[in-house]
Design an enzyme around this catalytic site. Structure first.
Site, PDB file in Angstrom:
ATOM      1  CG  PHE A 149     -10.490  -8.950  11.755  1.00  0.00           C
ATOM      2  CD1 PHE A 149      -9.196  -9.212  12.491  1.00  0.00           C
ATOM      3  CD2 PHE A 149     -10.276  -8.956  10.987  1.00  0.00           C
ATOM      4  CE1 PHE A 149      -7.387 -10.156  11.533  1.00  0.00           C
ATOM      5  CE2 PHE A 149      -9.845  -9.027   9.859  1.00  0.00           C
ATOM      6  CZ  PHE A 149      -8.119 -10.128  10.639  1.00  0.00           C
ATOM      7  CD  GLN A 150      -7.533  -6.542   8.369  1.00  0.00           C
ATOM      8  OE1 GLN A 150      -8.524  -7.019   7.788  1.00  0.00           O
ATOM      9  NE2 GLN A 150      -6.059  -7.216   7.645  1.00  0.00           N
ATOM     10  CD  GLU A 157      -2.127  -2.138   2.060  1.00  0.00           C
ATOM     11  OE1 GLU A 157      -2.467  -3.016   1.796  1.00  0.00           O
ATOM     12  OE2 GLU A 157      -0.334  -2.810   2.089  1.00  0.00           O
ATOM     13  CG  MET A 173      23.174  12.196   3.656  1.00  0.00           C
ATOM     14  SD  MET A 173      23.893  13.542   2.129  1.00  0.00           S
ATOM     15  CE  MET A 173      23.240  13.995   0.937  1.00  0.00           C
ATOM     16  CE  LYS A 231     -17.335  -5.295   3.387  1.00  0.00           C
ATOM     17  NZ  LYS A 231     -17.188  -6.939   3.883  1.00  0.00           N
TER      18      LYS A 231
END
Length: 562
Positions: free
Chosen positions: A113-114, A51, A469, A163
């Protein structure tokens, strides 16, 4: 007509003329992905490997096209994986809409959940964030999100949708989105005051930031520089707004800016600041920054005025519009002549050129060869570190929206996703990402995305087997304590690239560079060029953190000091 929430999301994207979406499916966003399946002819959806890659791709798409970039993710870890990309876009004022889906409304706030509060998590790094809990609010919310993302100072907006909202139905009516012109908040008196400062100046210097790119002010900027008869420097984000081959151009300003720009700004009597925010990487010690100059600042965001450096006068407005109004009045006055000042600047350009070791393979050499072969017309993305600074120094950016880099947040792993997004939005242009080997490790899984969609991008890996760097700082300021900056492993990037479906070319000497680049440019597939350089190559000039930019030093200065 009655549509589900998922259908409304896609219809709203069509209203906004969105043609490309970057994302990754999951449980709570399945209804939207089911509609994407049914309407796949209307959108190019690129499923990235992660993602974060989707957020960076949406960012690169937006920076290179000027359109709003769109990314999608499911709830929980899907949405939190977008956070770094959203923060990157926020720091660099990139228009983006991130659409996430959350658990059903009855499950919100119950550690389901999630489930995460992604709107709360991203509140400090978005222009605005929404949680849509009623399908009747969905269309208006998405429209507002796009408007906020692209107007004023652009930035990312989050739309989180439960949802059940994507499954419920309501009445949808299509709206035509009209083009919006920037609001004019300044007056003719403001323009006259700016011109008065310009006319009084003997040693003006124009300092250009990312706002000049965002506003599309390149033509107005070129004319303004000619009318004012002034040298021009830019920031990392301002690259390409002013032609890097123009005689008046003096290079980048700041920590790794040219001595000509840093010394010139330190000596000027008027610093004309256009769409720039006086970042600490530009100013160094703010107490001594442009200490001999009056400062005229023009910016679209009133919050940037006097935030880091106090301006003597400022105009808040869209830069393209403001410069157009200033130019109209400058054309009517006697021609300004700063030839003596420019003569000194040109002498400094000859006295303090950028330089590197020419007897071995170096990143500056690779970038100069790339510039020659592409005539400055490629879209260049980078990750963060030495290679990023070398790209800014040695590629002569002639056009706006051709340099994509994480300036504000400094995100390692940004460049490959951004390059994918740029190629998706600019199919006719060559897109090249320049990465250090440390950065490449962060998101090299996105090579699988490039190969899956046959996006013929070029990934140049500047491979010095160290975090370049950080090592440079350890060498100069930390008594050569190379704590965790050396890669002592057996990773073969060519094998990795081939394993992910890409062509791979290994380069170990200067004589191989041109042929490798030509082969990659002609190839109709993603190509990785693994370039091996020495571990102790350094980026110069350099200004120590917190020092004045007039204290810029290079390798020669270090040698003389020793």
């Amino acid at each position: 007509m009655q549509l589900t929430g998922a259908q409304i999301v896609l219809e709203c994207l069509k209203e906004q003329k969105v043609d490309t979406v970057f994302g990754y499916p999951g449980g709570t966003i399945l209804n939207i992905y089911d509609e994407l399946y049914k309407q796949h002819d209307d959108f190019l959806h690129i499923r990235t490997s992660h993602e974060q890659g989707a957020a960076h791709a949406a960012d690169g798409y937006a920076r290179s096209t000027g359109k709003v970039g769109v990314c999608m993710a499911t709830s929980g870890p899907g949405s939190t994986n977008l956070v770094t990309g959203i923060a990157t876009a926020y720091m660099d004022s990139v228009p983006m809409v991130a659409i996430t889906c959350n658990v059903n409304l009855p499950l919100l706030g119950k550690d389901s959940f999630q489930e995460v509060d992604i709107a709360g998590i991203t509140m400090p790094i978005t222009k605005h964030g929404y949680i849509v809990k009623d399908v009747k609010d969905l269309a208006s919310t998405i429209r507002k999100a796009f408007k906020i993302a692209r107007t004023g100072r652009p930035g990312p907006v989050l739309v989180d949708i439960t949802k059940d909202v994507t499954a419920k139905t309501c009445d949808y009516r299509k709206e035509t989105i009209a083009d919006e012109k920037p609001e004019k908040k300044y007056t003719s008196d403001d323009i006259n005051a700016a011109i008065k400062m310009i006319k009084a100046s003997k040693r003006p210097f124009i300092y250009v930031g990312g706002g000049a790119v965002i506003s599309g002010a390149s033509a107005e900027l070129k004319k303004f520089a000619e009318l004012v008869d002034s040298p021009v420097c830019d920031t990392l984000m301002g690259k390409g707004a002013f032609d890097g081959t123009d005689k008046k151009y003096t290079g980048m300003i700041g920590m790794h800016g040219t001595k000509t720009s840093n010394f010139g700004v330190s000596e000027c009597d008027l610093l004309i600041t256009l769409g720039a925010r006086f970042s600490d990487r530009v100013t160094g010690n703010t107490k001594t920054f442009a200490s001999k100059a009056k400062i005229l600042q023009i910016d679209i965001d009133a919050a940037e005025i006097n935030k880091n450096v106090r301006a003597n006068f400022s105009i808040v407005g869209d830069l393209k519009m403001v410069l157009a109004d200033i130019n109209k009045k400058l054309e009517k006055i006697d021609k300004l002549d700063h030839s003596e000042w420019l003569k000194k600047i040109y002498e400094n350009k000859k006295k303090y050129p950028l330089s590197y070791e020419t007897d071995k393979l170096t990143c500056p050499y690779i970038i100069e060869e790339l510039d020659k072969l592409t005539d400055g017309k490629a879209i260049i993305s980078t990750d963060v570190g030495q290679h990023q600074m070398w790209a800014a120094q040695y590629y002569k950016f002639r056009y706006p929206r051709t340099f994509l880099t994480s300036g504000g947040l400094g995100t390692m792993g940004y460049g490959l996703g951004a390059c994918i997004g740029a190629k998706a939005g600019n199919k006719d242009k060559l897109c090249v990402n320049i990465a250090g080997d440390g950065c490449f490790r962060m998101n090299m899984n996105e090579l699988a995305t490039a190969s899956k969609y046959n996006l013929p991008i070029i990934e140049i890996v500047i491979n010095n087997n160290v975090l370049g760097m950080v090592r440079q700082w350890q060498t100069l300021f930390y008594e050569q304590h190379y704590s965790e900056t050396i890669f002592e492993d057996k990773v073969d990037y060519c094998k990795v690239a081939e394993g992910l479906g890409c062509m791979a070319i290994k380069v170990t000497k200067k004589s191989e560079v041109s042929a490798a680049l030509k082969k990659a440019i002609k190839a109709n597939c993603p190509v990785v060029i693994d370039c091996h350089i020495e571990e102790d190559d350094k980026v110069f000039p350099m200004v120590p953190a917190g020092a004045s930019i007039s204290e810029a030093f290079d390798a020669g200065d270090l040698k003389n000091k020793k």
